[in-house]
Write an enzyme that holds these catalytic residues in place. Structure first.
Site, short mmCIF file in Angstrom:
data_model
loop_
_atom_site.label_atom_id
_atom_site.label_comp_id
_atom_site.label_asym_id
_atom_site.label_seq_id
_atom_site.Cartn_x
_atom_site.Cartn_y
_atom_site.Cartn_z
CB VAL A 155 -16.96 -12.00 6.81
CG1 VAL A 155 -17.36 -11.76 8.25
CG2 VAL A 155 -15.44 -11.98 6.67
CB CYS A 165 -19.57 -2.97 -1.55
SG CYS A 165 -20.96 -1.89 -1.16
CD GLU A 202 -27.34 -4.38 2.00
OE1 GLU A 202 -26.89 -4.62 0.86
OE2 GLU A 202 -28.51 -4.03 2.20
N GLY A 216 -20.17 -6.46 4.59
CA GLY A 216 -18.79 -6.92 4.47
C GLY A 216 -18.65 -7.87 3.30
#
Length: 464
Positions: free
Chosen positions: A192, A244, A210, A188
């Site tokens: 967070v 990402c 990650e 995420g």
């Protein structure tokens, strides 16, 4: 089932699992998971179409194939990974036998994101099972169709005392993070990720994070502009930019900027046609909140003087934002400060490559950095001058699929690595076992004598 109950049920079997869950049984569980995935391809396609309007080909290459590849790769190499390894004694340890025995960490938590909700839930699960763990999976509530599909698939394929899926929102995640898991695997945002790491610290759980960040692209002098544009358009606009490791922004030599922007326009038209909204190859944004964020960033940049090269069309009700390319962006805009995570690509002309490299190194370490160049000296220079989770040369995204390479970030972009043997290692404790066979240790024990001092000096000379 509540988060606490899910954890308690799995943790209760840790001792027996450590004894009984051998390589053959792990392989059998992985084979059953693969069988269920293949049997439910249609449901997987439908769930991802509902959540993200993902094209079927994208579902296969970015959701299903990575998981099935991870299962095949793990099953093939698992016997070697799990085998105890003998190590040579150091001089000071002559007469001993050292062994490293990989053991499961126990009961682990996998918190998956919404952008690749199937792959990034079940990919880590494969590594967790390969290492002999039980796992609780928390899918993203922002991809509800895929979350429900994962819960159904896992319940049908895997033993309930081995893997449990707990669905829910932020409150569920908070309850899960309060449980004393042995390892937490989170995918995420960096923000967070800090919350997850802080929660893990309370129970001293290990973590794999990650995360993400702004992954820059550099075009060097002499780069193949057409090939670069094709790779950039594919890497940036797959999944509507919600990746990402997608290229976040591009640095291009000033003289090459017109050629690159023209090539990007042509590649967008080739991939998605003149009306990308009508293209069956183009996905959608996850929801209204993400749409509003991206539209606001785009509007701010255009109001500040950015030039629109391609795209710009947006429709909130359809969760649609066209593949968009901008130049001449003001440096203080949100597009330049924040991870974009959407189909908006800033192109930044540069005159001094050293200044670009210094700027990248001065910022947060990216999850990926991409370089398009033909000059080996330039490739070596960028490699040595930058730090990133991965470096892609004349390619984007594809390193995620390479199971003989670790996948992970550094600093703000992540902690630890996944995939292949690195995923197995993330969920394993490498227990050292030292056996004394004929080590000469007695003279080094109290009471210390002149002989003890002489032997200690001799050992120090040998090792130092």
């Amino acid at each position: 089932m509540s988060a606490a109950a899910a954890y308690a049920r799995l943790a209760a079997g840790d001792a027996a699992r450590r004894r009984e869950f051998d390589v053959a049984r792990r392989r059998a569980v992985l084979a059953r998971l693969a069988e269920e995935i293949r049997a439910r391809e249609g449901e997987i396609m439908a769930a991802l179409a509902a959540d993200l309007a993902k094209p079927e080909v994208e579902v296969r290459i970015s959701e299903i194939i990575p998981v099935l590849s991870e299962i095949r790769h793990s099953a093939r190499h698992l016997k070697r990974w799990a085998r105890p390894r003998r190590v040579w004694p150091t001089l000071a340890m002559l007469g001993t036998r050292g062994t490293i025995r990989p053991e499961p960490k126990g009961t682990v938590l996998i918190i998956a994101p919404w952008n690749y909700p199937f792959c990034l839930a079940l990919g880590p699960l494969v590594s967790a099972i390969a290492a002999g763990n039980a796992a609780v999976i928390k899918p993203s509530e922002l991809a509800p169709a895929t979350s429900a599909l994962i819960a159904s698939l896992v319940a049908a394929a895997l033993p309930e005392d081995l893997v449990t899926v707990v669905e829910g929102g932020v409150e569920t995640s908070t309850e899960l993070l309060a449980q004393p898991f042995d390892h937490i695997f989170f995918t995420g945002s960096p923000a967070v990720g800090r919350v997850v790491m802080a929660a893990a610290a309370k129970t001293l759980a290990s973590v794999t994070l990650e995360l993400g960040g702004k992954s820059p692209v550099i075009l060097g002098d002499g780069a193949d502009v057409q090939k670069a544009a094709r790779m950039l358009a594919w890497g940036k606009f797959q999944n509507a930019g919600q990746t990402c490791i997608a290229p976040d922004h591009v640095y291009v030599p000033r003289a090459m900027e017109p050629a690159l922007t023209a090539a990007l326009r042509a590649e967008i038209a080739r991939m998605y046609g003149g009306a990308p909204k009508e293209s069956p190859s183009y996905a959608r944004l996850i929801g209204a909140r993400h749409f509003a964020r991206l539209k606001g960033m785009l509007d701010e940049a255009l109001a500040g003087g950015a030039t629109l090269i391609a795209g710009g069309a947006a429709e909130e009700g359809a969760r649609y934002l066209a593949p968009t390319v901008l130049t001449s962006l003001p440096g203080e805009t949100a597009l330049m400060r924040e991870e974009i995570f959407g189909p908006v690509l800033p192109v930044i002309a540069y005159d001094d490559l050293e200044a670009v490299l210094r700027g990248i190194e001065a910022g947060e370490k990216p999850l990926a950095l991409y370089l398009f160049a033909r000059d080996r000296a330039l490739i070596a220079r960028v490699t040595a001058s930058t730090t990133s989770g991965a470096l892609g040369v004349n390619v984007t995204l594809a390193h995620f699929l390479h199971l003989n390479l670790p996948f992970g970030g550094i600093g703000n972009s992540g902690l630890g690595a996944a995939h292949g043997r690195w995923g197995f290692a993330a969920f394993s404790h490498e227990k050292p076992i030292l056996e004394n066979r004929f080590a000469v240790l007695d003279p080094l024990m109290p009471p210390y004598t002149k002989l003890s001092a002489r032997i200690a000096r001799m050992v120090q000379k040998l090792v130092g």
